[in-house]
Motif scaffolding. Structure first.
Motif, PDB file in Angstrom:
ATOM      1  N   ARG A  17      -6.110  -4.257  -6.170  1.00  0.00           N
ATOM      2  CA  ARG A  17      -6.147  -2.661  -6.658  1.00  0.00           C
ATOM      3  C   ARG A  17      -5.313  -2.030  -5.750  1.00  0.00           C
ATOM      4  N   GLY A  18      -4.486  -1.129  -6.519  1.00  0.00           N
ATOM      5  CA  GLY A  18      -3.463  -0.259  -5.756  1.00  0.00           C
ATOM      6  C   GLY A  18      -2.152  -0.840  -5.235  1.00  0.00           C
ATOM      7  N   ARG A  19      -2.264  -2.029  -5.429  1.00  0.00           N
ATOM      8  CA  ARG A  19      -0.922  -2.851  -5.054  1.00  0.00           C
ATOM      9  C   ARG A  19      -0.133  -3.204  -6.277  1.00  0.00           C
ATOM     10  N   ASP A  40       0.853  -1.154   0.123  1.00  0.00           N
ATOM     11  CA  ASP A  40      -0.267  -0.012   0.042  1.00  0.00           C
ATOM     12  C   ASP A  40       0.829   1.310   0.066  1.00  0.00           C
ATOM     13  N   ASP A  45       5.323   2.972  -4.666  1.00  0.00           N
ATOM     14  CA  ASP A  45       5.500   3.226  -6.095  1.00  0.00           C
ATOM     15  C   ASP A  45       6.573   2.620  -6.591  1.00  0.00           C
TER      16      ASP A  45
END
Length: 322
Positions: A232-234, A208, A211
């Motif tokens: 999602r997001g990972r 989490d 980047d």
């Protein structure tokens, strides 16, 4: 009256296949055949110990399936895994033969294009991996198996041996988050395109807010649509495999939802024969990364098998599947 039969088969590999969790010298597969008196549908799957599966356990699951099972009903009575995959793919094959069409038509495709697969380089010493990569340096993409945080020298050796080849690395859950943070910039420097499953499944929350300089791909973390939201997001990519999803039916639904959610798709496979790779070619249409090299890793493939030209898998004959 339909008849469902299942059997175990062993297929020797051309060389030992080594990943972070261990090595194998043969592919152990389960083949399902569904006969209706006029046609026979076939499917192949690989019971995977990482997910608690055994050949005997998969055969036992298949022995309990009703003979008149449909693909829709199958999704409810068997959990995702090798048993459901073998039976689901056999049902696709049978339906295609009964209707006199190809399986990709049933899947809504007007044609099946050849699929370009990457080739896997097993985990070994830097010198061993470089030697293997040098022999395959003209292939468009190589996938490197990593074993832990000290693997940068392996990737550097392969990059020197295959300077123009696109590289994917697969850690098979062998890294910690600290390892990933340290390695990822170096892998970006070496022009690695993708890092597959760096952390152990269940540790994904550590990603989490991270980047990564190299896109990350979920593999062991994701089996079916049920796990998609947690990616999602990972992760930028998800690796869809028929054996994890429990067949082509769920895998196609997962692909649609993953694409709608903005994920890039990798289509993978276990080490198995062309009978397992053929249905995955439907799933692999239009994806950025395909890892369907199982038949290329065998000492011999089943006959008929897929026709392979370099790294291109040609569409299967109806005698093979679909």
């Amino acid at each position: 009256m339909r008849r469902i039969s299942a059997r175990a088969e062993r297929w020797p590999l051309a060389a030992a296949f080594v990943i972070a969790r261990g090595a194998k010298i043969e592919a152990e597969v389960v083949v399902v055949e569904i006969a209706d008196g006029a046609h026979v549908g076939r499917g192949e799957a690989v019971p995977y110990a990482r997910y608690g599966e055994t050949v005997d356990g998969v055969l036992a699951q298949l022995a309990e399936v009703p003979r008149e099972i449909s693909r829709d009903r199958l999704q409810d009575i068997l959990s995702p895994g090798a048993a459901r995959n073998a039976l689901d793919c056999a049902l696709w094959d049978l339906e295609a033969k009964q209707k006199g069409v190809r399986a990709w038509t049933l899947a809504g495709l007007s044609r099946l294009d050849p699929v370009k697969t990457c080739l896997t380089i097993s985990l070994g010493s830097p010198e061993e991996m470089a030697h293997a990569a040098s022999a395959e340096a003209r292939r468009p993409m190589l996938k490197l198996k990593l074993g832990g945080p000290d693997d940068l020298d392996r990737v550097e050796a392969v990059r020197a041996a295959a300077p123009k080849t696109r590289l994917v690395v697969d850690a098979n859950e062998a890294l910690s988050f600290d390892d990933l943070q340290r390695l990822a910039p170096e892998l970006a420097r070496l022009d690695v395109q993708l890092i597959e499953q760096p952390l152990p499944a269940g540790h994904d929350a550590e990603l989490d807010g991270y980047d990564s300089p190299v896109p990350l791909c979920a593999d062991e973390t994701l089996h079916t649509r049920a796990e998609l939201a947690a990616c999602r997001g990972r992760y930028a990519y998800v690796n869809i495999k028929l054996d994890k999803a429990g067949g082509l039916t769920e895998a196609l639904a997962l692909k649609r939802e993953a694409q709608a959610a903005g994920f890039e798709i990798m289509v993978g496979s276990m080490v198995a024969t062309s009978l397992a790779a053929a249905p995955a070619m439907i799933l692999a249409q239009g994806v950025k990364v395909a890892d369907l090299d199982g038949p290329l890793l065998l000492a011999r493939d089943r006959e008929p098998g897929l026709t392979v030209t370099g790294s291109m898998l040609e569409p299967p004959s109806s005698e093979l599947w679909g």
